[in-house]
Design a protein around this motif. Sequence first.
Motif, PDB file in Angstrom:
ATOM      1  N   ALA A  33       0.845  -1.195   0.000  1.00 44.05           N
ATOM      2  CA  ALA A  33       0.000   0.000   0.000  1.00 44.05           C
ATOM      3  C   ALA A  33       0.881   1.247   0.000  1.00 44.05           C
ATOM      4  O   ALA A  33       0.626   2.209  -0.735  1.00 44.05           O
ATOM      5  CB  ALA A  33      -0.920  -0.012   1.210  1.00 44.05           C
ATOM      6  N   ALA A  34       1.940   1.238   0.805  1.00 47.03           N
ATOM      7  CA  ALA A  34       2.836   2.397   0.870  1.00 47.03           C
ATOM      8  C   ALA A  34       3.548   2.584  -0.472  1.00 47.03           C
ATOM      9  O   ALA A  34       3.724   3.706  -0.949  1.00 47.03           O
ATOM     10  CB  ALA A  34       3.849   2.215   2.004  1.00 47.03           C
ATOM     11  N   PHE A  35       3.963   1.468  -1.067  1.00 45.51           N
ATOM     12  CA  PHE A  35       4.610   1.528  -2.380  1.00 45.51           C
ATOM     13  C   PHE A  35       3.672   2.169  -3.402  1.00 45.51           C
ATOM     14  O   PHE A  35       4.058   3.059  -4.161  1.00 45.51           O
ATOM     15  CB  PHE A  35       5.001   0.109  -2.814  1.00 45.51           C
ATOM     16  N   ASN A  36       2.413   1.679  -3.397  1.00 47.89           N
ATOM     17  CA  ASN A  36       1.433   2.240  -4.338  1.00 47.89           C
ATOM     18  C   ASN A  36       1.248   3.739  -4.122  1.00 47.89           C
ATOM     19  O   ASN A  36       1.130   4.506  -5.080  1.00 47.89           O
ATOM     20  CB  ASN A  36       0.083   1.538  -4.185  1.00 47.89           C
ATOM     21  N   ALA A  37       1.200   4.144  -2.867  1.00 48.14           N
ATOM     22  CA  ALA A  37       1.009   5.573  -2.578  1.00 48.14           C
ATOM     23  C   ALA A  37       2.167   6.387  -3.145  1.00 48.14           C
ATOM     24  O   ALA A  37       1.963   7.432  -3.772  1.00 48.14           O
ATOM     25  CB  ALA A  37       0.875   5.795  -1.073  1.00 48.14           C
ATOM     26  N   ARG A  38       3.388   5.892  -2.951  1.00 48.96           N
ATOM     27  CA  ARG A  38       4.540   6.623  -3.498  1.00 48.96           C
ATOM     28  C   ARG A  38       4.472   6.666  -5.022  1.00 48.96           C
ATOM     29  O   ARG A  38       4.734   7.690  -5.648  1.00 48.96           O
ATOM     30  CB  ARG A  38       5.855   5.964  -3.043  1.00 48.96           C
ATOM     31  N   LEU A  39       4.097   5.530  -5.601  1.00 50.03           N
ATOM     32  CA  LEU A  39       4.013   5.454  -7.060  1.00 50.03           C
ATOM     33  C   LEU A  39       2.975   6.439  -7.600  1.00 50.03           C
ATOM     34  O   LEU A  39       3.215   7.155  -8.581  1.00 50.03           O
ATOM     35  CB  LEU A  39       3.650   4.014  -7.461  1.00 50.03           C
ATOM     36  N   VAL A  40       1.829   6.502  -6.956  1.00 51.42           N
ATOM     37  CA  VAL A  40       0.773   7.422  -7.401  1.00 51.42           C
ATOM     38  C   VAL A  40       1.283   8.861  -7.349  1.00 51.42           C
ATOM     39  O   VAL A  40       1.078   9.649  -8.284  1.00 51.42           O
ATOM     40  CB  VAL A  40      -0.491   7.268  -6.522  1.00 51.42           C
TER      41      VAL A  40
END
Lengths: 62, 532
Positions: A33-40
Motif C-alpha cells: 500500500a505504501a509503495f502504491n502511494a509513493r508510485l501514485v
Amino acid sequence: MTRLILTPNLPDPDAAYARLLAAHEELDEAESAAFNARLVLILMNHLGDPELLDEALKAAKT
Amino acid sequence: MPDGDRYPLAHRLYPYARSADQDRDAGGPAHHPVIVVGGGPVGLALALDLGLRGTPTLVLDDAEGIGEGSRALCFSKRTLEIADRLGCGAPMVEKGVKWQVGKVFHDTDLLYEFDLLPEAGHKAPAFVNLPQPDAERFLVERIRTAISDGAPIEIRGRNRVTALETSQPARLQVETPDGPYALTADYVVACDGARSPVRKMLDLDFEGRVFEDNFLIADVRMKAEFPTERWFWFAPHFKSGDSALLHKQPDDVWRIDFQLGWDIDRKAELSEDRVRARVDAMLGEGVDYDLVWTSIYTFQCRRMRKFRHGPVLFAGDAAHQVSPFGARGANSGIQDADNLGWKLDLVVRGAAPDSLLDTYAEEREAAADENILASTRSTDFITPKSKASRMFRDATLALAARHPFARAMVNSGRLSMPSIYDSYLSMPDALPDGPPATRPGAPCPDAPLGDGFLLEKLGSKFTLLAIGCAAPETGLAVVACEPTPELTARYLGAAPSALYLIRPDQHVAARWPMADAATVAAAHSHACGATT
Ligand SMILES: Cc1cc2nc3c(=O)[nH]c(=O)nc-3n(C[C@H](O)[C@H](O)[C@H](O)COP(=O)(O)OP(=O)(O)OC[C@H]3O[C@@H](n4cnc5c(N)ncnc54)[C@H](O)[C@@H]3O)c2cc1C
C-alpha cells in the motif's frame, strides 16, 4: 474532450503489467500500500496537468 | 491577580475608571458613533486606525489589560506593514525575533529548508516572533500617544457588554464594577474573540470543522544555541508528540509545540513532570530550562456566514477561526481591522455610502475562506484523519527526502499571506502588461524609494502612485517617482509607465499606463463605494 489516454498506449502491455507485479513481490500488505502511494504521487507529479489529473481521478472512480 | 479579572493579566493597561456616561439619569444613554467590543489585537488596531483618522471610537473590554500566556507568536510582514502605517511597527520589529528560514524534519532526517523572503528591498522582515501580550502592549502605548496628540479614542477597562440590540442606533448594555449602564452607537464592531458573546447575543451561526487533536504548548526559558529558525518535525525521533515545533521568542524564551492526539487526559498532560519529560526528550539530557507557560489547545476552522449584521460588524476571531498552522489568526484579524478602518471612517463622516461597509464583509469573508482553506489543508497533512490520508502523508514524507517535487507537497503550515481582493471595489485591470501580483485588489508590495520605502510614503489616504508618468491634478495625494529596478519588477512589468490608485489600506484600487483626471476621479469614487 478527453486528453487522458485511455486506449492502449504501452508498447508491451503484458511486460509492463508483469513489472508492476514484480515490484510488489516480497512486500507485505502494508508495504504494498505504501509503495502504491509513493508510485501514485510520482506519476501524479509527472502528469503535471491538473485537468489530466482530474480525468484520471474520474476514470479510477468508475 | 487583581480581583474580578477572568484571567491573570500580563499587563494592566486600562484600569477601570468611572465614566460620565454612567451618570446620565435623564436624557437617555450616551451616544457614540463607533463602539468596539473587545480590546484584543484586532479591536485595538481598529480603534487606533479610526482614531488616527479622527473618528471618535470607544473600546469596551471586560478586562483591565492583557491576558498572560503567549498565544499568538508569529506576526507576518503584512501585519508589520499595517502596524508601521499605524505608527507602532518599529517597537514590534525591534523587540521581535526576526526569522525567515524554516527547516522541516521527518524522524531524524532534515527533509528540506525554506527561506520566506528571498527578495530584498522590503522594510519589514518576513516574520517576527513576538508574544501576543507584547504586541497588544505596543498597540495600547501607541493609542496613548495618539490620544495625547488629539486622537478621539477611549478604552474602558472592566466594561463587559452583556446585551446588544441591533436597532438604529444600536443599543448596548454594559456591566461594570459600579453596576450596569446603557450606551447607543451608530456602529458596533464585535472584536470579542473566538467565543464572541456578541455573536451569541445575536444568536448567529458559526460553522465549520472542529479538529480532533490536542496540542501542548510549552514556552521554556533557556540559553540555547539553536539558530533563529522555525523547526518542524513530523514523527520526531524523540517521540514527544506526533509532530513538534521549535521557535525562538525574545528574551531567551522558546516556544515548543507537541501534537498529543485526541484521547488524552488534559490535566495529567499539563502536570509539570509530564511536560518536562516531553521537553527533556526533545532537548536532550542535561539542558537547563524554566517552564514559563504551558497550555493545551484544540482548534477549529470556521467562520460566520456574514460578517455584517446591520449596524454590527464582526472582525478577528469573533468572525473566523483557523488552526494555528500558518499563523493566520491574529494576522488575518489585523487585516480585517486594516480593511474596515478607512471604510468605517468614510461612512461615519458621510463621505461614502453605508453600503461601502458591505464590501468589508465581502472582502474579508473571501479572505477568511482563503485562510480556512490553507489552514485546513495544513491540518489534514499534519494530523491525517483517515488511513488513506496517513498513507499518502507518509509516502510524501518518504519521497521528500530524495525528490524535490514531494517537498512542495509537505505541508507544515503555509504561512500567512495577505489576500488579493477580487471584489466590487477593484476596477478592471487597465495595465495588462503589469505584474499580476499588483493587479487591482492586491496589497502593495514594498520597495526602496529615495532614502526610505514606498509603503511609508503611501500613508493612510487614497494616493496616486505615478511611476515614470505624470499624475493628473485630482486633489488626491501623489507619490511620483522614476522607475527603479524594484519598482519596475513589482509595479511596471513590461509597461513603460504606470499610474496606480492606492486605497487607504494600501491595496491597489485601479491601475493604468497613464490616466486623465476624470478617469482617476471616477475610479476614486468607485473605490469609495459609489454604485453608479
Ligand atoms: C496557541 C495559540 C497560538 C497562536 N499563534 C498565533 C500566531 O502565531 N499568529 C497569529 O496570527 N495568531 C495566532 N493565534 C491566534 C490569535 O491568538 C488570535 O487570532 C487573536 O488573539 C485574535 O484576536 P482578537 O482581537 O480577534 O480576539 P482576542 O484576542 O480573543 O480578544 C478579544 C477581547 O474581547 C474581550 N471581550 C470578550 N468578551 C467581551 C465582552 N462581553 N465585553 C467586552 N469585552 C469582551 C476579551 O477580554 C479580549 O480582550 C494563536 C492562538 C493560539 C490559541
